[in-house]
Design an enzyme around this catalytic site. Structure first.
Site, PDB file in Angstrom:
ATOM      1  N   GLU A 201       0.796  -1.242   0.000  1.00  0.00           N
ATOM      2  CA  GLU A 201       0.000   0.000   0.000  1.00  0.00           C
ATOM      3  C   GLU A 201       0.823   1.284   0.000  1.00  0.00           C
ATOM      4  O   GLU A 201       0.753   2.078   0.957  1.00  0.00           O
ATOM      5  CB  GLU A 201      -0.957   0.026   1.196  1.00  0.00           C
ATOM      6  CG  GLU A 201      -2.110  -0.922   1.083  1.00  0.00           C
ATOM      7  CD  GLU A 201      -3.244  -0.594   2.058  1.00  0.00           C
ATOM      8  OE1 GLU A 201      -3.250   0.497   2.658  1.00  0.00           O
ATOM      9  OE2 GLU A 201      -4.136  -1.436   2.213  1.00  0.00           O
TER      10      GLU A 201
ATOM     11  N   GLU B 133      -5.511  -8.361   1.249  1.00  0.00           N
ATOM     12  CA  GLU B 133      -6.098  -7.957   2.532  1.00  0.00           C
ATOM     13  C   GLU B 133      -7.562  -7.613   2.345  1.00  0.00           C
ATOM     14  O   GLU B 133      -7.946  -6.990   1.357  1.00  0.00           O
ATOM     15  CB  GLU B 133      -5.442  -6.685   3.102  1.00  0.00           C
ATOM     16  CG  GLU B 133      -4.148  -6.879   3.820  1.00  0.00           C
ATOM     17  CD  GLU B 133      -3.590  -5.558   4.353  1.00  0.00           C
ATOM     18  OE1 GLU B 133      -4.371  -4.719   4.831  1.00  0.00           O
ATOM     19  OE2 GLU B 133      -2.361  -5.382   4.261  1.00  0.00           O
TER      20      GLU B 133
HETATM   21  C1  BGC Z   1      -2.822  -2.058   5.994  1.00  0.00           C
HETATM   22  C2  BGC Z   1      -2.817  -2.724   7.347  1.00  0.00           C
HETATM   23  C3  BGC Z   1      -3.907  -2.116   8.208  1.00  0.00           C
HETATM   24  C4  BGC Z   1      -5.240  -2.381   7.549  1.00  0.00           C
HETATM   25  C5  BGC Z   1      -6.436  -1.856   8.319  1.00  0.00           C
HETATM   26  C6  BGC Z   1      -4.196  -1.834   5.431  1.00  0.00           C
HETATM   27  O1  BGC Z   1      -4.216  -0.577   4.881  1.00  0.00           O
HETATM   28  O2  BGC Z   1      -2.002  -2.732   5.085  1.00  0.00           O
HETATM   29  O3  BGC Z   1      -1.548  -2.579   7.915  1.00  0.00           O
HETATM   30  O4  BGC Z   1      -3.877  -2.575   9.505  1.00  0.00           O
HETATM   31  O5  BGC Z   1      -5.265  -1.772   6.294  1.00  0.00           O
HETATM   32  O6  BGC Z   1      -6.373  -0.474   8.458  1.00  0.00           O
END
Ligand code: BGC
Length: 505
Positions: free
Chosen positions: A172, A378
């Protein structure tokens, strides 16, 4: 309607990876142990006012000391793959120069233990925790940091290249630029607004140099980058709202994806007068756009955008994480984030919109016809959890139905959208990683934004699986059952990867 674990399992294509994700700074703690150097996040978090209630990352989930217990939780869960990040400061404490053997050893043990348990390791080289000496020399505003990441990639390749199944170079970069360099909400706390642009180019160059180093080391694992993607939705049909939403799309999505996937920055960036001196070389662009083995996409939510500064109403969780000075409407701001009407929100105030998972994939497919295979690297949701004591059975129950529903709906939509006839059926979707294995240090949100499948009591370090953990366990068991029963369904490819890393290219 949310699909049951069994119904969802029946939709999962053969070879589709289900995993969980974490990052080093968010879970490890042990910041001053075994030769780890300080990171820019250590320094930022120590500044009063940076983190909700000034909470400290010093211990976090204490994963550095409890790693075997955490791998056992993953094994019990039954996941195919674990995405973690390497702490650059633990392995190369100065960000350049000598390597710390104890730091290398930690991930060596982690990777071996994962493989011994049939879990394929996906390692991110950079998940935001820049070594402090590099931040002090300008961080990502300094081109040199990109070369240092390339060097770090070579170190990681030599140490773990034989066993890592999948590499993420940079996680990111959009969040690092926006929160770290434009708004000052994350380390290193710079509020440079549009002057933060060099941090975009240098992170992407760092990605390119890291890929080059991994390729040069001939690692057998697959290599990709992870970008976050949020479909932009104008707050109304008003042309100014549409324009604002288009600009947000450029700054949050295209600015980071176009150079990697199309080899060029969006035209509007080149045209804007304040960027007129920005002219990256052809060699840089070639490094940045070299072919990927996969594209990592983080999807959490869509963003509704309106023109002008807005009325200053920011959901409570978001306001808390942003700090008082930034949570009010910014006078003169060209656009603002508006809320979606009648929409469930998470503890952060993020809208829960599973349909936009499909929109995100469809937009990606349309914009980038040559997209390599995609992993959702994610996805997940923070909700305040309620811990219930089941006195009869002497155990704790955490009924996180909303998180469970979020995951079921998003995984379901991603699979449907990329199935034949789906809105994004040209995409070869290979997997979904849940953010996160366990509650952890959520950057400036501290410990007040729990995303975990596993609850962590930060006083005692006791881990308690939530209902969402048991749901994912059931989903995986049902999928494996279906795979074992079906005559023509192959075993998940992951296991094959683990035993025999597949040569790339
Ligand atoms: C990030 C994580 C973060 C998650 C929730 C993503 O942008 O890679 O490190 O904890 O979002 O905010």
């Amino acid at each position: 309607m949310t699909a049951s674990a069994k119904d969802l399992a029946a939709l999962i294509p053969s070879g589709f990876t289900l995993g969980v994700a974490t990052s080093a700074f968010q879970i490890e703690g042990a910041l001053n142990e075994d030769g780890r150097g300080p990171s820019g996040w250590d320094a930022f978090a120590a500044k009063p006012g940076s983190i909700v209630e000034d909470q400290s990352p010093a211990t976090s989930c204490d994963h550095y000391h409890r790693m075997p217990e955490d791998v056992a939780l993953m094994k019990e869960l039954g996941i195919d793959s674990y995405r973690f990040s390497l702490s650059w400061s633990r392995i190369q404490p100065g960000g350049s120069g000598p390597v710390n053997p104890a730091g290398l050893d930690f991930y060596d043990r982690l990777i071996d233990l994962l493989l011994a348990n049939g879990i394929s390791p996906m390692a991110a080289l950079y998940h935001w925790d820049t070594p402090l000496p590099l931040d002090e020399a300008g961080g990502w505003m300094n081109r040199d940091t990109a070369y240092r990441l390339g060097e770090f990639a070579a170190i990681a390749a030599a140490a773990y290249g034989d066993r890592v199944v999948r590499w993420v170079t940079v996680n990111e970069p959009a969040t690092v630029t926006t929160n770290g360099y434009a708004l000052g909400l994350h380390a290193p706390g710079e509020a440079l607004m549009v002057k933060a642009l060099p941090s975009v180019h240098h992170q992407l160059l760092g990605h390119g140099l890291a890929m080059q180093a991994l390729r040069a080391a001939k690692v057998p694992g697959e290599i990709g980058i992870t970008n976050v993607y949020s479909p932009m939705v104008p707050a109304s049909a008003n042309p100014l709202d549409k324009l604002s939403s288009g600009l947000m799309d450029v700054f949050q999505n295209r600015l980071f994806a176009d150079p990697v996937l199309l080899g060029k920055y969006p035209d509007v960036i080149r045209a804007a007068t304040f960027f007129s001196s920005f002219s990256p070389s052809a060699e840089d662009m070639e490094l940045i756009s070299q072919p990927l083995d996969f594209y990592g996409l983080n999807y959490y939510m869509p963003t509704r955008v309106g023109a002008g500064p807005g009325d200053g109403t920011v959901p409570e969780g978001m306001a808390e994480a942003m700090g008082d000075d930034l949570s009010d409407s910014t006078p003169g701001a060209p656009f603002h984030i508006a809320s979606f009407p009648d929409t469930e929100i998470t503890a952060y105030g993020w809208p829960v919109k599973p349909d936009y998972m499909s929109v995100a994939l469809a937009e990606m497919a349309e914009r980038y016809p040559d997209l390599p295979p995609v992993y959702i690297t994610e996805g997940g949701a923070s909700f305040e959890d309620v811990v219930v004591r089941d006195a009869g059975a002497d155990r704790l129950i955490i009924p996180d139905e909303r998180r469970l529903r979020y995951l079921a709906d998003h995984i379901g939509r991603a699979i449907e959208a990329t199935a034949p006839g789906g809105a994004a059926d040209s995409i070869d979707l290979r997997g979904y990683y849940v953010w996160s294995l366990m509650d952890n240090f959520e950057w400036s949100g501290g410990y007040k934004q729990p995303f975990g499948l596993v609850h962590v009591d930060f006083d005692t370090q006791v881990r308690t699986p939530k209902a969402s953990y048991y749901w994912l366990q059931e989903l995986l068991a049902a999928r494996n059952g279906a795979a074992a029963a079906g005559p023509d369904v192959e075993r998940p490819a992951e296991t094959a990867d683990v035993e025999r890393p597949r040569p790339v290219g």
